[in-house]
Design a protein around this motif. Structure first.
Motif, short mmCIF file in Angstrom:
data_model
loop_
_atom_site.label_atom_id
_atom_site.label_comp_id
_atom_site.label_asym_id
_atom_site.label_seq_id
_atom_site.Cartn_x
_atom_site.Cartn_y
_atom_site.Cartn_z
N GLN A 232 -5.53 -4.15 -8.39
CA GLN A 232 -4.97 -3.75 -9.68
C GLN A 232 -5.81 -2.69 -10.39
O GLN A 232 -5.73 -2.54 -11.59
CB GLN A 232 -4.77 -4.97 -10.59
N SER A 233 -6.61 -1.93 -9.62
CA SER A 233 -7.36 -0.81 -10.20
C SER A 233 -6.58 0.48 -9.96
O SER A 233 -5.64 0.52 -9.16
CB SER A 233 -8.75 -0.72 -9.59
N GLU A 234 -6.98 1.53 -10.63
CA GLU A 234 -6.29 2.79 -10.51
C GLU A 234 -7.03 3.72 -9.55
O GLU A 234 -8.23 3.93 -9.67
CB GLU A 234 -6.19 3.47 -11.88
N VAL A 235 -6.28 4.24 -8.58
CA VAL A 235 -6.81 5.21 -7.63
C VAL A 235 -5.82 6.36 -7.56
O VAL A 235 -4.65 6.16 -7.24
CB VAL A 235 -7.00 4.58 -6.22
N ASN A 236 -6.29 7.54 -7.90
CA ASN A 236 -5.45 8.74 -7.87
C ASN A 236 -4.19 8.58 -8.72
O ASN A 236 -3.10 9.01 -8.33
CB ASN A 236 -5.06 9.09 -6.44
N GLY A 237 -4.32 7.92 -9.86
CA GLY A 237 -3.20 7.79 -10.78
C GLY A 237 -2.24 6.65 -10.48
O GLY A 237 -1.24 6.50 -11.17
N MET A 238 -2.52 5.85 -9.45
CA MET A 238 -1.65 4.73 -9.10
C MET A 238 -2.44 3.43 -9.16
O MET A 238 -3.61 3.38 -8.77
CB MET A 238 -1.11 4.90 -7.67
N THR A 239 -1.79 2.36 -9.63
CA THR A 239 -2.42 1.04 -9.63
C THR A 239 -2.18 0.41 -8.27
O THR A 239 -1.04 0.14 -7.89
CB THR A 239 -1.81 0.15 -10.74
N ILE A 240 -3.27 0.20 -7.52
CA ILE A 240 -3.15 -0.29 -6.15
C ILE A 240 -3.22 -1.81 -6.09
O ILE A 240 -3.76 -2.45 -6.99
CB ILE A 240 -4.24 0.32 -5.24
N ASN A 241 -2.66 -2.36 -5.03
CA ASN A 241 -2.75 -3.78 -4.72
C ASN A 241 -3.64 -3.91 -3.49
O ASN A 241 -3.45 -3.20 -2.50
CB ASN A 241 -1.38 -4.38 -4.40
N VAL A 242 -4.62 -4.81 -3.55
CA VAL A 242 -5.57 -4.98 -2.46
C VAL A 242 -5.63 -6.45 -2.10
O VAL A 242 -5.89 -7.29 -2.95
CB VAL A 242 -6.98 -4.47 -2.87
N ASN A 243 -5.40 -6.77 -0.82
CA ASN A 243 -5.39 -8.15 -0.34
C ASN A 243 -5.96 -8.22 1.07
O ASN A 243 -6.02 -7.21 1.78
CB ASN A 243 -3.95 -8.70 -0.27
N VAL A 244 -6.32 -9.43 1.49
CA VAL A 244 -6.68 -9.65 2.88
C VAL A 244 -5.42 -9.42 3.71
O VAL A 244 -4.34 -9.92 3.37
CB VAL A 244 -7.21 -11.08 3.10
N ALA A 245 -5.54 -8.63 4.77
CA ALA A 245 -4.39 -8.34 5.62
C ALA A 245 -4.00 -9.57 6.41
O ALA A 245 -4.84 -10.28 6.94
CB ALA A 245 -4.70 -7.18 6.56
N LYS A 246 -2.71 -9.82 6.49
CA LYS A 246 -2.19 -10.91 7.30
C LYS A 246 -2.10 -10.43 8.75
O LYS A 246 -1.83 -9.26 9.00
CB LYS A 246 -0.80 -11.32 6.82
N PRO A 247 -2.32 -11.34 9.70
CA PRO A 247 -2.18 -10.93 11.10
C PRO A 247 -0.75 -10.44 11.37
O PRO A 247 0.21 -10.96 10.80
CB PRO A 247 -2.46 -12.20 11.89
N ARG A 248 -0.65 -9.46 12.22
CA ARG A 248 0.66 -8.91 12.55
C ARG A 248 1.48 -9.96 13.31
O ARG A 248 1.01 -10.53 14.29
CB ARG A 248 0.49 -7.67 13.41
N GLU A 249 2.70 -10.17 12.85
CA GLU A 249 3.57 -11.15 13.51
C GLU A 249 4.23 -10.52 14.71
O GLU A 249 4.63 -9.36 14.69
CB GLU A 249 4.66 -11.62 12.53
N GLU A 250 4.35 -11.33 15.76
CA GLU A 250 5.07 -10.88 16.94
C GLU A 250 6.56 -10.91 16.62
O GLU A 250 7.09 -11.92 16.17
CB GLU A 250 4.77 -11.78 18.13
N ARG A 251 7.21 -9.80 16.82
CA ARG A 251 8.66 -9.75 16.60
C ARG A 251 9.36 -9.72 17.94
O ARG A 251 8.84 -9.15 18.90
CB ARG A 251 9.02 -8.50 15.79
N PRO A 252 10.55 -10.31 18.01
CA PRO A 252 11.27 -10.27 19.29
C PRO A 252 11.60 -8.83 19.66
O PRO A 252 11.89 -8.00 18.78
CB PRO A 252 12.53 -11.08 19.03
N ARG A 253 11.52 -8.56 20.92
CA ARG A 253 11.80 -7.21 21.40
C ARG A 253 13.28 -6.93 21.28
O ARG A 253 14.11 -7.75 21.66
CB ARG A 253 11.36 -7.09 22.85
N ARG A 254 13.60 -5.77 20.76
CA ARG A 254 15.00 -5.38 20.62
C ARG A 254 15.43 -4.64 21.87
O ARG A 254 14.77 -3.71 22.30
CB ARG A 254 15.17 -4.50 19.39
N GLU A 255 16.53 -5.06 22.44
CA GLU A 255 17.06 -4.42 23.64
C GLU A 255 18.24 -3.54 23.24
O GLU A 255 19.11 -3.96 22.48
CB GLU A 255 17.53 -5.49 24.63
N PHE A 256 18.25 -2.34 23.76
CA PHE A 256 19.36 -1.43 23.48
C PHE A 256 20.07 -1.14 24.79
O PHE A 256 19.45 -0.95 25.83
CB PHE A 256 18.86 -0.13 22.86
N SER A 257 21.38 -1.11 24.71
CA SER A 257 22.17 -0.90 25.90
C SER A 257 23.43 -0.15 25.51
O SER A 257 23.92 -0.26 24.39
CB SER A 257 22.51 -2.26 26.51
#
Length: 105
Positions: free
Chosen positions: A64-89
């Motif tokens: 919630q501090s200001e950087v370059n004129g914008m109020t930023i949100n800073v949090n611990v990053a959540k692990p990337r979730e595995e998403r099902p692979r999309r198949e195109f046909s």
């Protein structure tokens, strides 16, 4: 610790993001995520700090501090979730495939 930063100004680049966090300790990496087609910032990024104490201090101080004129949100990053692979046909894609050629009058 991997830190997620959102609501970044589009003018902030990797080096600028690194500088903001280096005030709180060692930064292993800083990456502003960009659009793969335009190369422009998507308004968020990630910073990796090896010392969890320094990382937590940075999160607490910068959220919630200001950087370059914008109020930023800073949090611990959540692990990337595995998403099902999309198949195109091309099968059954709307009626203009093989079905039309095979069903001649």
């Amino acid at each position: 610790m991997n830190i997620y930063i959102s609501h970044l100004s589009y003018g902030v680049d990797d080096n600028g993001l690194r500088e903001v966090f280096e005030a709180y300790g060692q930064v292993d990496s800083a990456k502003v995520i960009t659009d793969k087609f335009t190369g422009k910032s998507r308004g968020f990024g990630f910073v990796e700090m090896p010392d969890d104490n320094q990382a937590n201090k940075a999160i607490e101080a910068l959220n919630q501090s200001e950087v370059n004129g914008m109020t930023i949100n800073v949090n611990v990053a959540k692990p990337r979730e595995e998403r099902p692979r999309r198949e195109f046909s091309n099968r059954n894609s709307g009626g203009y495939g093989n079905e039309r050629r095979n069903n001649r009058w």
